[in-house]
Scaffold this motif. Structure first.
Motif, PDB file in Angstrom:
ATOM      1  N   THR A 130       0.797  -1.090  -0.091  1.00 32.41           N
ATOM      2  CA  THR A 130      -0.119   0.063  -0.170  1.00 32.41           C
ATOM      3  C   THR A 130       0.907   1.298   0.072  1.00 32.41           C
ATOM      4  N   GLU A 195      -8.597   9.389   1.993  1.00 27.36           N
ATOM      5  CA  GLU A 195      -9.643   9.238   1.019  1.00 27.36           C
ATOM      6  C   GLU A 195      -9.484   9.778  -0.470  1.00 27.36           C
ATOM      7  N   GLY A 199     -10.083   4.477  -5.378  1.00 23.07           N
ATOM      8  CA  GLY A 199     -10.365   3.309  -5.126  1.00 23.07           C
ATOM      9  C   GLY A 199     -10.366   3.189  -3.770  1.00 23.07           C
ATOM     10  N   TRP A 201     -12.292   3.325  -1.010  1.00 23.55           N
ATOM     11  CA  TRP A 201     -13.364   2.584  -0.332  1.00 23.55           C
ATOM     12  C   TRP A 201     -13.261   0.973  -0.534  1.00 23.55           C
ATOM     13  N   LEU A 202     -12.853   0.825  -1.843  1.00 21.51           N
ATOM     14  CA  LEU A 202     -12.706  -0.683  -2.276  1.00 21.51           C
ATOM     15  C   LEU A 202     -11.350  -1.286  -1.485  1.00 21.51           C
ATOM     16  N   LEU A 203     -10.525  -0.345  -1.441  1.00 20.12           N
ATOM     17  CA  LEU A 203      -9.201  -0.947  -0.607  1.00 20.12           C
ATOM     18  C   LEU A 203      -9.580  -1.016   0.704  1.00 20.12           C
ATOM     19  N   LYS A 204     -10.221  -0.145   1.334  1.00 22.30           N
ATOM     20  CA  LYS A 204     -10.704  -0.195   2.598  1.00 22.30           C
ATOM     21  C   LYS A 204     -11.363  -1.502   3.275  1.00 22.30           C
ATOM     22  N   ASN A 205     -12.468  -1.738   2.359  1.00 18.13           N
ATOM     23  CA  ASN A 205     -13.391  -2.821   2.721  1.00 18.13           C
ATOM     24  C   ASN A 205     -12.299  -4.028   2.562  1.00 18.13           C
ATOM     25  N   ALA A 206     -11.799  -4.204   1.541  1.00 22.13           N
ATOM     26  CA  ALA A 206     -10.770  -5.571   1.239  1.00 22.13           C
ATOM     27  C   ALA A 206      -9.925  -5.630   2.537  1.00 22.13           C
TER      28      ALA A 206
END
Length: 221
Positions: A130, A195, A199, A201-206
């Motif tokens: 990351t 933020e 992407g 939100w996608l990375l955070k959820n993963a």
């Protein structure tokens, strides 16, 4: 002579402060009596409480270990950048958290999770990968991980408060302090453009899905 001994006894009591003292039956010197016979974890009353406390300590230690490896990975990539000192500051706090849980586990003879070698590699890879996305990627990872850890600590706090807040006073103090540090790291990540990463939100959820899985298995293995 007796007057001198009494003076020494009073001086000792002032040094001890809130600790309890009592007089030896054969002399005037005070004996220190600890208010609690343990530092953080009370002696388990039965096997059920022992297993519960061991799960709590095992997963918390694993979480702090993983967080340390994540920051190590971030520092390997961004350590010489302008973001390096900020990451180092958060990592230093995580090192203190891990050292405390190392101490508690050793004191109570609690076995750490058998998955530490996996979290060693996985945490470093997550932090480094990351960080390769830049400062925003590292901060996005920080937000996701610290939010997950804070939520986990909150669930433990609720459970211990419902069970017996007086009995678990010292453990609650530790967890609440570390929870507050994690929330501070979370907010720091948001303040430093997490933020803005494409992407996010996608990375955070993963990442948080992985954190939940890690929490689940670390309690049990």
């Amino acid at each position: 002579m007796q007057r001198a001994v009494r003076t020494a006894s009073l001086d000792w009591s002032r040094l001890v402060g809130p600790a309890l003292t009592r007089q030896c039956s054969k002399c005037r010197a005070p004996l220190l009596v600890s208010a609690r016979p343990y530092s953080v974890i009370p002696p388990p009353r039965d096997a059920e409480e022992r297993d519960m406390l061991h799960r709590v300590l095992r997963v918390d230690h694993a979480g702090e270990y993983g967080a340390n490896r994540i920051y190590a990975g971030q520092m390997a990539v961004l350590g010489r950048s302008r973001t390096g000192p900020l990451i180092q500051e958060m990592w230093d706090q995580e090192k203190k958290h891990l050292a405390k849980f190392d101490e508690i586990l050793a004191e109570n003879r609690v076995r750490p999770t058998a998955l530490l070698p996996l979290w060693n590699v996985a945490g470093f890879v997550l932090g480094a990968s990351t960080a390769l996305l830049g400062k925003e990627g590292a901060m996005a990872c920080t937000v996701a991980v610290e939010e997950s850890i804070a939520e986990h600590y909150n669930s433990q706090i609720r459970a211990l408060m419902e069970e017996d807040p007086e009995r678990y006073t010292e453990l609650l103090k530790v967890i609440k302090e570390f929870r507050d540090d994690e929330l501070e790291h979370h907010d720091t990540g948001l303040e430093h453009d997490a933020e803005s990463l494409p992407g996010f939100w996608l990375l955070k959820n993963a990442i948080q899905l992985g954190c939940k899985a890690a929490i689940y298995v670390s309690q049990r293995v």
